[in-house]
Design an enzyme around this catalytic site. Structure first.
Site, PDB file in Angstrom:
ATOM      1  N   HIS B 218       8.070  -0.905  -3.683  1.00  0.00           N
ATOM      2  CA  HIS B 218       6.781  -1.594  -3.827  1.00  0.00           C
ATOM      3  C   HIS B 218       6.354  -1.731  -5.286  1.00  0.00           C
ATOM      4  O   HIS B 218       6.544  -0.805  -6.083  1.00  0.00           O
ATOM      5  CB  HIS B 218       5.715  -0.801  -3.080  1.00  0.00           C
ATOM      6  CG  HIS B 218       5.458   0.552  -3.667  1.00  0.00           C
ATOM      7  ND1 HIS B 218       4.532   0.761  -4.649  1.00  0.00           N
ATOM      8  CD2 HIS B 218       6.023   1.751  -3.445  1.00  0.00           C
ATOM      9  CE1 HIS B 218       4.516   2.030  -4.987  1.00  0.00           C
ATOM     10  NE2 HIS B 218       5.425   2.665  -4.267  1.00  0.00           N
ATOM     11  N   ASP B 219       5.774  -2.852  -5.615  1.00  0.00           N
ATOM     12  CA  ASP B 219       5.160  -3.106  -6.923  1.00  0.00           C
ATOM     13  C   ASP B 219       6.165  -3.135  -8.074  1.00  0.00           C
ATOM     14  O   ASP B 219       5.763  -3.169  -9.244  1.00  0.00           O
ATOM     15  CB  ASP B 219       4.071  -2.058  -7.232  1.00  0.00           C
ATOM     16  CG  ASP B 219       2.937  -2.092  -6.214  1.00  0.00           C
ATOM     17  OD1 ASP B 219       2.113  -2.998  -6.277  1.00  0.00           O
ATOM     18  OD2 ASP B 219       2.915  -1.217  -5.325  1.00  0.00           O
TER      19      ASP B 219
END
Lengths: 311, 311, 311
Positions: B218-219
């Site tokens: 994620h991210d």
């Protein structure tokens, strides 16, 4: 695996075309490999080296390739290929069958549970309440899933154990008769693979969270509130206690125990039992503090070589 | 994540059943974790240790479990469980919803793009021109894919971040409000997993090529024209600059930066920032030249032990 | 790849808009990269450094970006971008085409074979007798599968090779013209990826068993009765002989040979050819006995440092 009900020695022998030796009314309540049998179980042995072990095990019925006198209170089934006979019995109780539907009629799905498109759910699967099974996941037959479970796309639950016996004409497959049981509040990431048990069950405890691309082998039992990062691989028959953290790409060999609260750092390879409450690193894994020291020591070798030259 | 439009403090407080403290007309334009907030954002804090940091951050609105006077130009929302309140707001803006169709009506698919059978495409997905999405891939909701992109079978784009907060009763999930954004001319192999951002976006830059079974957390933001070989695993919130090459089974820990043009050899484990333009090896990864020397030094230990015995 | 029939130099040149140099009736029977060409094949060369190698190779027709006199018995096709011309020819013979059906009409499936729901089977696939292809697997076009094969869910067979040429404007993809050929009695676990060959075939020999989440690269040839545990990654163009065992998470670099009966222990990284009949460990992999000794030696460095201090 446990049977749906009790069968007699006579019935079991007839399924496999074997010759019963002993009291024909002796009951069979399940079937298991020799190292995990319980009273009431059938097991098998096909090598003289293990005859004694099988006959002295907790098993009540032993499929064997030699005609012997059964021990007190036990029965034998003579069969010239006990391995194949064992597989035949396991197959007799398997709910796998060819399917035309993505979601089997015999599956039960709890209230509030969302099944996204493309997901396959096999025979006799039980899914609890308020779960989300994302698109294109695959749940084989005979799987039990608790409440509030999230399973991400592409994950495969209940594929066969990777378990083969080497014979003269190649590897023979041990049919997987076990299930997968997933507790409440578990989350399993995308493209994971959780194999079913060979003769017992693969279990994932309440509250445990798995990231993506994780492999969990057959008959492995994972405790509560564990956290496994992406690409972890756990082999078969491993026992992982509660609150264990495995960071990314950790590998765990078969038949091990990892104690409560242990933390294993990324890319480590676990080849022995690990005591709980400690942090480990390396391949093979050691206590992290010790391993970190070794990494520093190695950098001092040039200095040692230099000093030795001086002398 | 940014909201579709501006909301007032009063509106936000009403969604979560919180008590607004300050000017009720203060605008909220997005929501983010404390370390990535911008002016206009909502954030949350639930531990006195971080109160000061949250109040002094760029965030305009802070959800907090203590009634304090808001700093100049800012507002607070008092809530006894800020973490759960934060999750509630993120959920409010998520386009995830149960679906009966493999391809959502709200998805837009560019001219010349081929979607093979069995592929799931969620709500609000945008796919550019002349792409091929192979069979049985899964694209969750709110994903943006550029032109001339190839995604192979089994790949899952946009599953939730592996992001939990440990609380007394187990791990609580941080709801993922971010997206995945994939640039032009990207190719992603089979059975990869690219997680969505928690509060920002996971981004894969133009021209980057991923092999099979790769995990991107994620991210994480990946630059242009990178090349990742099979089974690479990149954790969350990593920044990988342009032209980086990661060979097979490399693992990268969270919150790191790998500089432009760096090359990381197979099975290495990246635990620190890596400067660009160099080649790295080992777990933990070092400059490859240095690591290769260490591997040779280790083989000279027997010689050292032998010489010491002589003396 | 071999063509369905023989074509002339004139025909081939017309497909790619190139200028034929030499006897227009010279036959073309296939197309291959320079290091694997056979007589009758077309190949390409675009760098003066490799002109000589290409002209002296076994290839009968060479696509080249300079007008030269062809060697005796050979022909050239002048094209200003031989790489793109090569790709165009491979594409000409590919059976990939957009599909609306999960199971292609041109696929042939043997008696007794079970295809579970959600599985995609592409154009021109041939599957033998008594196989089980579990739910949500993906078999791309032009794949050949033998008898008694089991393929578990989520596995992807025949995705494109991870094979790119770096050019000024980024990576250009080499179109994969090869197939995947799977022998009899093979079992492939869940979520594996077996890439197709670039110009030859990826082959898995009879009786070989793969666990879950395994990557097999393009043009790799695996012998009979091999056993690969979960998360093994094998790069492209590797030759693995019969009876080889790779334990979990082993990585194998491209263009290597692993000899008959070799055993590679978990998490090892194979970077060189390995002789058969031996056991290996480490990253990079060495004979296990040797590597185990090194691991012990490292623990003796503190003792060495201590002794040197004394002197």
């Amino acid at each position: 695996m446990k049977f749906d009900k009790e069968y007699t020695l006579k019935e079991v022998a007839s399924w496999i075309g074997g010759e019963p030796i002993g009291d024909l009314s002796i009951p069979a309540r399940g079937i298991n490999e020799i190292h995990v049998v319980e009273p009431g179980d059938i097991t098998f042995v096909d090598h003289p080296k293990y005859y004694k072990k099988a006959l002295n095990s907790a098993a009540t019925t032993i499929i064997i390739n030699k005609k012997l006198t059964p021990p007190e209170g036990k029965a034998l089934i003579y069969h010239k290929d006990p391995f194949t006979a064992y597989n035949k019995i396991v197959k007799h109780f398997s709910n796998f069958s060819p399917s035309n539907d993505l979601i089997s009629d015999s599956a039960t799905i709890g209230e509030g549970t969302i099944i996204q498109p493309g997901t396959f759910i096999g025979e006799n699967v039980k899914i609890g309440k308020n779960c989300i099974i994302h698109a294109n996941a695959t749940i084989y037959h005979d799987i039990i899933i608790g409440d509030n479970v999230i399973i991400h796309s592409g994950t495969v639950i209940g594929a066969d154990a990777f378990y083969f016996q080497k014979r003269q004409d190649g590897y023979h497959k041990m049919i997987s008769g076990g299930r997968v049981i997933i507790g409440d509040n578990v989350e399993i990431g995308a493209n994971c693979t959780i194999d079913r048990g060979v003769s017992a069950d693969t279990i994932i405890g309440d509250g445990t969270k798995l990231d993506n691309l994780i492999q969990i082998g057959h008959d492995t039992v994972i405790g509560k509130n564990c956290l496994f990062a992406a690409q972890v691989g756990v082999a078969g028959a491993v026992r992982i206690e509660d609150d264990v953290i495995l960071w990314g790409q950790v590998g765990v060999q078969k038949d091990l125990t990892i104690g409560k609260g242990a933390v294993v750092l990324g890319q480590s390879g676990v080849g022995n039992d690990l005591e709980g409450g400690k942090t480990y690193f390396g391949s093979p894994a050691k206590e992290a503090r010790e391993k970190m020291k070794e990494l520093v020591y190695v950098t001092r070798i040039p200095e040692i070589l230099e000093k030795m030259k001086e002398k």
